[in-house]
Design a protein around this motif. Sequence first.
Motif, short mmCIF file in Angstrom:
data_model
loop_
_atom_site.label_atom_id
_atom_site.label_comp_id
_atom_site.label_asym_id
_atom_site.label_seq_id
_atom_site.Cartn_x
_atom_site.Cartn_y
_atom_site.Cartn_z
N ASN A 37 -44.14 22.76 -21.66
CA ASN A 37 -44.91 21.75 -22.41
C ASN A 37 -44.01 20.68 -23.01
OD1 ASN A 37 -47.36 23.07 -21.86
ND2 ASN A 37 -47.00 24.47 -23.56
N ASP A 38 -43.07 20.17 -22.22
CA ASP A 38 -42.12 19.12 -22.62
C ASP A 38 -41.12 19.57 -23.68
OD1 ASP A 38 -43.26 17.26 -20.84
OD2 ASP A 38 -44.74 16.64 -22.35
N VAL A 39 -40.98 20.88 -23.92
CA VAL A 39 -39.99 21.41 -24.86
C VAL A 39 -38.86 22.04 -24.06
CG1 VAL A 39 -39.54 23.06 -26.72
CG2 VAL A 39 -41.74 21.84 -26.64
N TYR A 40 -37.64 21.56 -24.33
CA TYR A 40 -36.44 22.08 -23.69
C TYR A 40 -35.67 22.90 -24.71
CZ TYR A 40 -37.25 18.65 -20.00
OH TYR A 40 -37.79 17.91 -18.98
N GLU A 41 -35.47 24.19 -24.44
CA GLU A 41 -34.68 25.04 -25.34
C GLU A 41 -33.23 24.97 -24.91
OE1 GLU A 41 -35.97 28.92 -26.32
OE2 GLU A 41 -37.94 28.22 -26.98
N LEU A 42 -32.38 24.52 -25.82
CA LEU A 42 -30.96 24.32 -25.54
C LEU A 42 -30.11 25.11 -26.52
CD1 LEU A 42 -31.07 20.45 -25.10
CD2 LEU A 42 -30.84 22.14 -23.27
N LYS A 43 -28.92 25.50 -26.05
CA LYS A 43 -27.93 26.09 -26.95
C LYS A 43 -27.29 24.94 -27.73
CE LYS A 43 -26.38 28.44 -23.25
NZ LYS A 43 -25.31 28.98 -22.45
N LYS A 44 -26.63 25.26 -28.80
CA LYS A 44 -25.95 24.24 -29.61
C LYS A 44 -24.60 23.91 -28.98
CE LYS A 44 -28.05 25.38 -34.06
NZ LYS A 44 -27.76 25.64 -35.47
N SER A 45 -24.65 23.43 -27.75
CA SER A 45 -23.43 23.05 -27.04
C SER A 45 -23.75 21.90 -26.09
CB SER A 45 -22.86 24.25 -26.27
OG SER A 45 -23.79 24.71 -25.30
N THR A 46 -22.73 21.37 -25.46
CA THR A 46 -22.83 20.20 -24.60
C THR A 46 -23.94 20.34 -23.57
OG1 THR A 46 -20.46 19.81 -24.87
CG2 THR A 46 -21.52 18.77 -22.97
N PHE A 47 -24.67 19.25 -23.38
CA PHE A 47 -25.69 19.19 -22.33
C PHE A 47 -25.65 17.80 -21.70
CE2 PHE A 47 -27.89 17.73 -26.11
CZ PHE A 47 -28.76 16.75 -25.67
N GLN A 48 -26.34 17.65 -20.56
CA GLN A 48 -26.34 16.38 -19.85
C GLN A 48 -27.77 15.97 -19.47
OE1 GLN A 48 -24.41 19.01 -18.36
NE2 GLN A 48 -22.58 18.38 -19.46
N PHE A 49 -27.95 14.66 -19.47
CA PHE A 49 -29.12 14.06 -18.85
C PHE A 49 -28.66 13.56 -17.49
CE2 PHE A 49 -29.95 13.23 -23.39
CZ PHE A 49 -31.24 13.75 -23.50
N GLU A 50 -29.31 13.98 -16.43
CA GLU A 50 -29.06 13.43 -15.11
C GLU A 50 -30.25 12.54 -14.78
OE1 GLU A 50 -28.06 16.33 -12.14
OE2 GLU A 50 -26.18 16.81 -13.14
N ILE A 51 -29.97 11.27 -14.58
CA ILE A 51 -31.02 10.26 -14.45
C ILE A 51 -30.93 9.59 -13.09
CG2 ILE A 51 -31.91 8.10 -15.40
CD1 ILE A 51 -30.88 9.13 -18.14
N THR A 52 -32.07 9.52 -12.42
CA THR A 52 -32.19 8.80 -11.15
C THR A 52 -33.25 7.73 -11.35
OG1 THR A 52 -31.65 10.82 -9.94
CG2 THR A 52 -32.68 9.03 -8.69
N SER A 53 -32.89 6.50 -11.02
CA SER A 53 -33.78 5.36 -11.26
C SER A 53 -33.98 4.56 -9.98
CB SER A 53 -33.17 4.46 -12.33
OG SER A 53 -33.92 3.29 -12.47
N THR A 54 -35.21 4.10 -9.81
CA THR A 54 -35.54 3.20 -8.70
C THR A 54 -36.24 1.98 -9.28
OG1 THR A 54 -35.82 5.10 -7.23
CG2 THR A 54 -36.79 3.01 -6.51
N ASN A 55 -35.69 0.81 -8.97
CA ASN A 55 -36.25 -0.47 -9.41
C ASN A 55 -36.44 -0.57 -10.92
OD1 ASN A 55 -36.44 -1.68 -6.83
ND2 ASN A 55 -38.23 -0.44 -6.40
N LEU A 56 -35.56 0.07 -11.65
CA LEU A 56 -35.61 0.03 -13.10
C LEU A 56 -34.18 -0.04 -13.62
CD1 LEU A 56 -37.69 0.32 -15.46
CD2 LEU A 56 -37.17 2.75 -15.44
N GLU A 57 -33.77 -1.22 -14.08
CA GLU A 57 -32.39 -1.40 -14.53
C GLU A 57 -32.10 -0.60 -15.79
OE1 GLU A 57 -30.22 -4.99 -16.69
OE2 GLU A 57 -30.64 -5.44 -14.58
#
Length: 188
Positions: A37-57
Motif C-alpha cells: 500500500n505504497d509503504v516501504y519498510e527500510l532499515k536505518k541504513s543506506t538505500f537507493q532510488f533507481e529511476i528510469t524516465s522516458t520523455n521526462l527531463e
Amino acid sequence: MKKLSLTFLFCLLSFMTFAQSLKVVIKQDGKVIEPVNDVYELKKSTFQFEITSTNLEGFLIGATTNKDIYAGALGVLNMDVPWFQNTGMAEELYNKDKEMFLMDSAPSYWYYTDAKDHRFDKNPKGNAKQWTATRTITRFYDIMVDQPINLKDFDGSVFMLMYQPEYNDEYDLIGKKNLFQAALKFKD
C-alpha cells in the motif's frame, strides 16, 4: 476503412512515442524493496532510488515527516499544500552528499539534462529523452531546522510525492501529475 485503421494506428503510435513515464524502484542492500500500500519498510541504513524516465527531463519531489502535508498533496491539486505554493529547489549536482531534502514549504527538483548536469549519483545512463539514474541516500537534510540527520539516527517515516507540475503562460501552477508516491518507514 483500411486508411482509417492505418491513420488511427499511426496516431496511437505517435502518442505512445511522446508518452511520459517515470519508474521508481527502491533498493536496500542490493535487494528491491516491495511496498505494501505504497509503504516501504527500510532499515536505518543506506538505500537507493533507481529511476528510469522516458520523455521526462525532471520532476518535483515533496518529502516531509508531516503525514498531513503528504495526504493533502495526493489528490487533485490543492493550493493549500505548501509544496504547491512555492517553486522547486534543485539539490546539489551529482548527489555529492548522498542525501534527500526534507522540506514542508517547497519541493525539491530532481532532473537529468545530460551526464554533466543532473541531480543523481555519478554515471547515469541515457539522454534527455530516456535516462536511468540512481540516487543513493545515506542521510536526510531537514531544511526546516537546517541540519542533516543520518539514517541510523532517524526516527519515524518520510512521506514523499514525485510529481510533474503543469503551469499556465504566467507560470502559475494549474495542475500536477502524480508520478510516484511512498511512505518510507524506518525500523531498527
